[in-house]
Design an enzyme around this catalytic site. Structure first.
Site, short mmCIF file in Angstrom:
data_model
loop_
_atom_site.label_atom_id
_atom_site.label_comp_id
_atom_site.label_asym_id
_atom_site.label_seq_id
_atom_site.Cartn_x
_atom_site.Cartn_y
_atom_site.Cartn_z
CD GLN A 80 54.07 -9.43 74.47
OE1 GLN A 80 53.38 -8.48 74.14
NE2 GLN A 80 54.65 -9.48 75.65
CD GLU A 130 53.89 0.45 75.34
OE1 GLU A 130 53.49 0.48 76.52
OE2 GLU A 130 54.91 -0.14 74.98
#
Length: 431
Positions: free
Chosen positions: A17, A156
């Site tokens: 990102q 996650e």
């Protein structure tokens, strides 16, 4: 109450990102497809790969003392079995830059992106991935472990099941009516804590299958952020345990855990069974795999409410963020307390934040979220740190660069960094 002297206050990023030009990854290939579900490619992202010193200095100068970032598997092992020493040295430099500025480096080994070669071999539903991930984790630990105190294996780890549930719900909506699918798209996307573009995915499904087959050898590549089967869910947890064992074999003192995407699941009258089942899927069923971990990374952004018919949309008039999450900073305290009922080890808030254009709302969010953390500390819940997502405005996966989560603004033309008031406010928590 005052925060403990050794409490970690910081911010988080993920390699793909922010770094830019992650060309050997699965995401990079999917972004380039003619019928990509991504609104735009990541490209140079924030060029953090070259500008990390500037970014870490801004973080430290504001008073933050911790930085969670990911090392990119697709850079470190761009081809199966070939490890790139220059890339390991790059991440060693990032770690040492953190230390030179009095910042605790917290490394994540896998933050959604994988090497393209891994996906061509079956990805996150293939048995071989457990061993591939173990080998990668062992290599990073051997090279960098003595420079670190904390490693998150997988970011996650429960995201695949959340996406599977949402994809199923979205498909049902689409079958009912194309109009219903369009009107419900934002609602569906606002229930998962990752930037997804479900409506575009549905429109592009036929073309994407052909393009995926060309890129990965299969029309349905099992990237990490794919709708996961129960068997794939178990495989991810076995990969985590294999990595943890490999890391501890090299560096017994390194604190190893994973992170989970957790919602504040609230039951309205009649919704208790739905909320309990959702919590079991989102958290409780992972306990046998994580109960002896050194810590758990708690990641929370909002709440989800349930009524007699199941999950409810945000209440009418609720303040929504750019991601269509309800603005509800109290969710973090509720999640920490609920996790604590079953997990007795240390907790680290590895992500919590909002995407908004008005930074005053981010400031308010941080203040209220931190008030909840202080409440937990006052009750002797072992929360060791709080890491805001994210350090800078960055590439929010399929949503592109339009979601502004950052404590630092990044000009998309010049890449100039501009700290926001929220960065100063978060840094003041350490003083």
């Amino acid at each position: 109450m005052d925060l403990p002297n050794n409490f970690l206050i910081g911010a988080a990023t993920a390699a793909h990102q922010v770094e830019g030009n992650n060309t050997n990854s699965d995401y990079w290939l999917q972004e380039q497809m003619p019928h990509s579900s991504f609104t735009e490619p990541s490209g140079i992202a924030c060029d953090h790969y070259h500008r990390y010193e500037e970014d870490i200095r801004l973080l430290a100068d504001a008073g933050l003392n911790a930085y969670r970032f990911s090392v990119e598997w697709a850079r470190i092992e761009p081809e199966e079995g070939r490890f790139d020493e220059a890339e390991i040295e790059h991440y060693r430099s990032v770690i040492r830059c953190c230390k030179a500025h009095g910042v605790e480096p917290i490394v994540t080994l896998m933050h959604f992106t994988s090497p393209a070669w891994l996906i061509r071999k079956g990805g996150w539903e293939a048995e071989g991935t457990v061993e591939y991930f173990r080998r990668y984790a062992a290599y990073v630990a051997q090279q960098l472990g003595n420079e670190l105190r904390y490693i998150c294996t997988i970011n996650e780890a429960n995201m695949g099941l959340q996406l599977a549930a949402i994809s199923k719900r979205f498909m049902l909506m689409a079958e009912q009516a194309k109009k219903a699918a369009a009107s419900g798209a934002k609602q569906a996307e606002g229930t998962v804590q990752v930037g997804m573009n479900f409506e575009k995915m549905m429109e592009n499904m036929k073309f994407a299958a052909m393009e995926n087959a060309q890129a990965f050898g299969t029309p349905q590549p099992q990237i990490f952020v794919s709708a996961r089967t129960p068997q794939g869910d178990e495989l991810v947890m076995r990969a985590h345990r294999a990595a943890k064992e490999a890391i501890h074999a090299v560096c017994p003192e390194l604190r190893v855990g994973l992170t989970l995407s957790l919602h504040d699941l609230q039951a309205l009258p009649g919704g208790e069974a739905f909320a309990d089942a959702a919590w079991d899927e989102e958290f409780r069923h992972y306990l046998p795999y994580i109960e002896d971990d050194d810590f758990l990374g708690v990641q929370n952004y909002t709440r989800t409410q349930y009524g007699p018919q199941g999950q409810l949309p945000a209440q009418e008039g609720a303040e929504l963020t750019q991601m269509q999450y309800e603005f509800y900073p109290e969710a973090l305290e509720h999640v920490i307390r609920r996790v604590r009922k079953d997990f007795t080890g240390d907790l680290l808030v590895t992500e919590n934040g909002i995407a908004v254009s008005d930074d005053s709302r981010r400031v308010e969010f941080i203040r209220r979220a931190m008030a909840g953390v202080r409440n937990c500390l006052a009750d002797e819940i072992p929360v060791k740190g709080y890491l805001y997502w994210s350090l800078m405005d960055n590439f929010e996966w399929q949503k592109g660069f339009s979601m502004t989560f950052g404590l630092i603004a990044v000009d998309r033309e010049t890449l100039e960094r501009t700290p926001k008031e929220s960065l100063t406010v978060l840094g003041s928590c350490t003083r």
